[in-house]
Design a protein around this motif. Structure first.
Motif, PDB file in Angstrom:
ATOM      1  N   LEU A  51       0.830  -1.214   0.000  1.00 37.31           N
ATOM      2  CA  LEU A  51       0.000   0.000   0.000  1.00 37.31           C
ATOM      3  C   LEU A  51       0.862   1.261   0.000  1.00 37.31           C
ATOM      4  N   ILE A  52       1.887   1.313   0.857  1.00 42.62           N
ATOM      5  CA  ILE A  52       2.692   2.539   0.890  1.00 42.62           C
ATOM      6  C   ILE A  52       3.490   2.703  -0.403  1.00 42.62           C
ATOM      7  N   CYS A  53       3.847   1.577  -1.036  1.00 44.92           N
ATOM      8  CA  CYS A  53       4.500   1.676  -2.351  1.00 44.92           C
ATOM      9  C   CYS A  53       3.530   2.236  -3.383  1.00 44.92           C
ATOM     10  N   GLN A  54       2.297   1.757  -3.347  1.00 45.86           N
ATOM     11  CA  GLN A  54       1.284   2.224  -4.292  1.00 45.86           C
ATOM     12  C   GLN A  54       1.016   3.715  -4.097  1.00 45.86           C
ATOM     13  N   VAL A  55       0.955   4.158  -2.854  1.00 42.71           N
ATOM     14  CA  VAL A  55       0.736   5.577  -2.569  1.00 42.71           C
ATOM     15  C   VAL A  55       1.853   6.424  -3.169  1.00 42.71           C
ATOM     16  N   ALA A  56       3.086   5.900  -3.132  1.00 44.85           N
ATOM     17  CA  ALA A  56       4.229   6.643  -3.657  1.00 44.85           C
ATOM     18  C   ALA A  56       4.412   6.481  -5.163  1.00 44.85           C
ATOM     19  N   GLY A  57       3.526   5.723  -5.795  1.00 45.73           N
ATOM     20  CA  GLY A  57       3.608   5.571  -7.241  1.00 45.73           C
ATOM     21  C   GLY A  57       4.447   4.412  -7.714  1.00 45.73           C
ATOM     22  N   VAL A  58       4.724   3.442  -6.833  1.00 44.36           N
ATOM     23  CA  VAL A  58       5.476   2.239  -7.207  1.00 44.36           C
ATOM     24  C   VAL A  58       4.547   1.034  -7.079  1.00 44.36           C
ATOM     25  N   PHE A  59       4.250   0.389  -8.191  1.00 42.80           N
ATOM     26  CA  PHE A  59       3.371  -0.777  -8.169  1.00 42.80           C
ATOM     27  C   PHE A  59       4.224  -1.998  -7.832  1.00 42.80           C
ATOM     28  N   ASN A  60       4.145  -2.428  -6.587  1.00 42.16           N
ATOM     29  CA  ASN A  60       5.025  -3.482  -6.075  1.00 42.16           C
ATOM     30  C   ASN A  60       4.293  -4.818  -6.078  1.00 42.16           C
ATOM     31  N   ILE A  61       4.619  -5.677  -7.031  1.00 34.66           N
ATOM     32  CA  ILE A  61       4.040  -7.018  -7.050  1.00 34.66           C
ATOM     33  C   ILE A  61       5.096  -8.065  -6.668  1.00 34.66           C
TER      34      ILE A  61
ATOM     35  N   LEU B 179       2.254  12.978   3.814  1.00 33.10           N
ATOM     36  CA  LEU B 179       1.613  13.785   2.775  1.00 33.10           C
ATOM     37  C   LEU B 179       2.549  13.984   1.587  1.00 33.10           C
ATOM     38  N   ARG B 180       3.851  14.061   1.859  1.00 32.12           N
ATOM     39  CA  ARG B 180       4.798  14.182   0.753  1.00 32.12           C
ATOM     40  C   ARG B 180       4.867  12.903  -0.061  1.00 32.12           C
ATOM     41  N   VAL B 181       4.793  11.764   0.608  1.00 34.82           N
ATOM     42  CA  VAL B 181       4.756  10.492  -0.119  1.00 34.82           C
ATOM     43  C   VAL B 181       3.532  10.445  -1.029  1.00 34.82           C
ATOM     44  N   ARG B 182       2.398  10.898  -0.528  1.00 36.81           N
ATOM     45  CA  ARG B 182       1.188  10.935  -1.358  1.00 36.81           C
ATOM     46  C   ARG B 182       1.369  11.887  -2.540  1.00 36.81           C
ATOM     47  N   ALA B 183       2.000  13.019  -2.302  1.00 40.53           N
ATOM     48  CA  ALA B 183       2.232  13.969  -3.389  1.00 40.53           C
ATOM     49  C   ALA B 183       3.144  13.380  -4.457  1.00 40.53           C
ATOM     50  N   VAL B 184       4.160  12.649  -4.014  1.00 41.10           N
ATOM     51  CA  VAL B 184       5.093  12.021  -4.952  1.00 41.10           C
ATOM     52  C   VAL B 184       4.359  11.025  -5.844  1.00 41.10           C
ATOM     53  N   GLY B 185       3.409  10.295  -5.281  1.00 41.87           N
ATOM     54  CA  GLY B 185       2.675   9.308  -6.059  1.00 41.87           C
ATOM     55  C   GLY B 185       1.609   9.902  -6.948  1.00 41.87           C
ATOM     56  N   GLN B 186       0.968  10.966  -6.501  1.00 43.12           N
ATOM     57  CA  GLN B 186      -0.159  11.528  -7.250  1.00 43.12           C
ATOM     58  C   GLN B 186       0.281  12.548  -8.296  1.00 43.12           C
ATOM     59  N   HIS B 187       1.264  13.355  -7.959  1.00 46.11           N
ATOM     60  CA  HIS B 187       1.694  14.422  -8.877  1.00 46.11           C
ATOM     61  C   HIS B 187       3.214  14.513  -8.851  1.00 46.11           C
TER      62      HIS B 187
ATOM     63  N   VAL C 159      11.882  12.959  -5.336  1.00 44.79           N
ATOM     64  CA  VAL C 159      10.953  11.877  -5.633  1.00 44.79           C
ATOM     65  C   VAL C 159      11.627  10.518  -5.527  1.00 44.79           C
ATOM     66  N   GLY C 160      12.813  10.408  -6.092  1.00 50.78           N
ATOM     67  CA  GLY C 160      13.522   9.132  -6.059  1.00 50.78           C
ATOM     68  C   GLY C 160      13.814   8.678  -4.642  1.00 50.78           C
ATOM     69  N   ALA C 161      14.219   9.592  -3.776  1.00 55.13           N
ATOM     70  CA  ALA C 161      14.542   9.232  -2.399  1.00 55.13           C
ATOM     71  C   ALA C 161      13.315   8.712  -1.663  1.00 55.13           C
ATOM     72  N   TYR C 162      12.178   9.365  -1.860  1.00 48.79           N
ATOM     73  CA  TYR C 162      10.951   8.901  -1.207  1.00 48.79           C
ATOM     74  C   TYR C 162      10.556   7.515  -1.711  1.00 48.79           C
ATOM     75  N   ARG C 163      10.692   7.304  -3.010  1.00 50.13           N
ATOM     76  CA  ARG C 163      10.304   6.004  -3.564  1.00 50.13           C
ATOM     77  C   ARG C 163      11.273   4.905  -3.135  1.00 50.13           C
ATOM     78  N   HIS C 164      12.557   5.209  -3.102  1.00 50.71           N
ATOM     79  CA  HIS C 164      13.516   4.242  -2.548  1.00 50.71           C
ATOM     80  C   HIS C 164      13.122   3.886  -1.114  1.00 50.71           C
ATOM     81  N   GLY C 165      12.781   4.889  -0.341  1.00 49.99           N
ATOM     82  CA  GLY C 165      12.459   4.666   1.060  1.00 49.99           C
ATOM     83  C   GLY C 165      11.251   3.775   1.257  1.00 49.99           C
ATOM     84  N   VAL C 166      10.165   4.016   0.508  1.00 48.42           N
ATOM     85  CA  VAL C 166       8.956   3.211   0.727  1.00 48.42           C
ATOM     86  C   VAL C 166       9.157   1.778   0.259  1.00 48.42           C
ATOM     87  N   VAL C 167       9.952   1.571  -0.790  1.00 55.53           N
ATOM     88  CA  VAL C 167      10.211   0.198  -1.231  1.00 55.53           C
ATOM     89  C   VAL C 167      10.991  -0.568  -0.162  1.00 55.53           C
ATOM     90  N   LEU C 168      11.942   0.087   0.470  1.00 56.31           N
ATOM     91  CA  LEU C 168      12.717  -0.562   1.529  1.00 56.31           C
ATOM     92  C   LEU C 168      11.863  -0.807   2.773  1.00 56.31           C
TER      93      LEU C 168
END
Length: 296
Positions: A27-37, A167-175, A186-195
């Motif tokens: 879910l947190i990956c999806q919020v940040a715009g990373v579709f984690n399967i 809220l920043r994670v949500r912003a990174v995923g939505q816009h 953006v990259g740092a936030y997405r790296h973080g949520v994947v980890l």
């Protein structure tokens, strides 16, 4: 079959916890715009490393810590490839799922000397709440990771909706473009949520292998990571809705066990949770198609 029996409710929570922990990561990956399967492979890797570390050290909690660290490192491959190199996350995730399945089978034979299932009287499982002096009748004989999973749903809802970083994670995923224009990395936030998702999958694997049971079996994730992906898809990235979706799977699995005890063939009982999950996915797809029509 009385669904209000404490033993049944305990069985539901036991089945729900590993899926819920993995789904929170998705879910947190999806919020940040990373579709984690890759949740299936990460959950399996977490279960394997939890058993290996627990077996070597004789400590279940060290096994949990080992599972978290190992799965974070494993998820680093998804982070590096999909976020750092901008490779297709679906292709990378499918490769990681296959890698986890093959690598755990190979290492199992090298470490334990045989394939199939490893179980030992000396393998340390997670203590129950009662053994820790925290007996809660509604929870039953659960490991501490079960109430932790439930608590993390509340934490995730609060973090995503109330904190600056959430809220920043949500912003990174939505816009993404707007987030970059505002100076967000953006990259740092997405790296973080994947980890972080890797850490949650490590917890999920530890609960599955040392909490639900005390053993490792090849492929023991048995589709739970895919169920977690479906839960994320039907939740609309809302943590409480995610909890309901995972509880649906838990109820189905608990019912399957009860029906198996009543004489239903094992194959039919094992299929029940996945049939119900597929049904839920179809309903979610139908509901999603109806919304634009109602809006127009």
């Amino acid at each position: 079959m009385n669904i209000f029996e404490l033993s049944f409710l305990s069985g539901v929570l036991t089945a729900t916890a590993p899926v819920l922990l993995a789904a929170l990561g998705g879910l947190i990956c999806q919020v940040a715009g990373v579709f984690n399967i890759a949740l299936e492979g990460q959950l399996l890797w977490g279960a394997f490393t939890a058993v290996v570390v627990s077996d070597v050290t004789g400590s279940a909690w060290t096994g949990v810590a080992g599972a978290i660290v190992a799965t974070v490192l494993f998820s680093g491959m998804l982070s590096g490839a999909s976020v750092g190199l901008r490779a297709d996350p679906i292709v990378v995730a499918v490769g990681l799922n296959l890698l986890a399945l093959g690598l755990t089978g190979f290492l199992m034979r090298r470490i334990f000397g045989s394939g199939g299932t490893y179980s030992s009287p000396e393998l340390a499982g997670l203590p129950t709440l009662a053994e820790l002096g925290l007996d809660v009748p509604v929870l039953g004989p659960q490991s501490p990771l079960v109430p932790l999973a439930l608590a993390l749903v509340v934490v995730a809802a609060w973090w995503l909706g109330r904190t600056r970083s959430g809220l920043r994670v949500r912003a990174v995923g939505q816009h993404r473009e707007a987030a970059e224009a505002a100076g967000l990395r953006v990259g740092a936030y997405r790296h973080g949520v994947v980890l972080v998702a890797g850490a949650l999958c490590g917890l999920a694997g530890a609960q599955l292998a040392l909490g639900n049971v005390t053993l490792f079996s090849e492929g023991m994730s048995a589709g739970r990571g895919w169920i977690a992906v479906v839960a994320v898809m039907v939740s609309g990235v809302l943590p409480y809705r995610l909890l309901l979706a995972c509880l649906l799977f838990g109820v189905a699995e608990a019912v399957g066990f009860r029906l198996q005890g009543a004489g239903l063939p094992q194959q039919a009982a094992d299929a029940a949770p996945y049939v119900i999950t597929l049904f839920a996915l179809v309903l979610a797809a139908v509901a999603a198609r109806r919304r634009p029509k109602e809006a127009s």
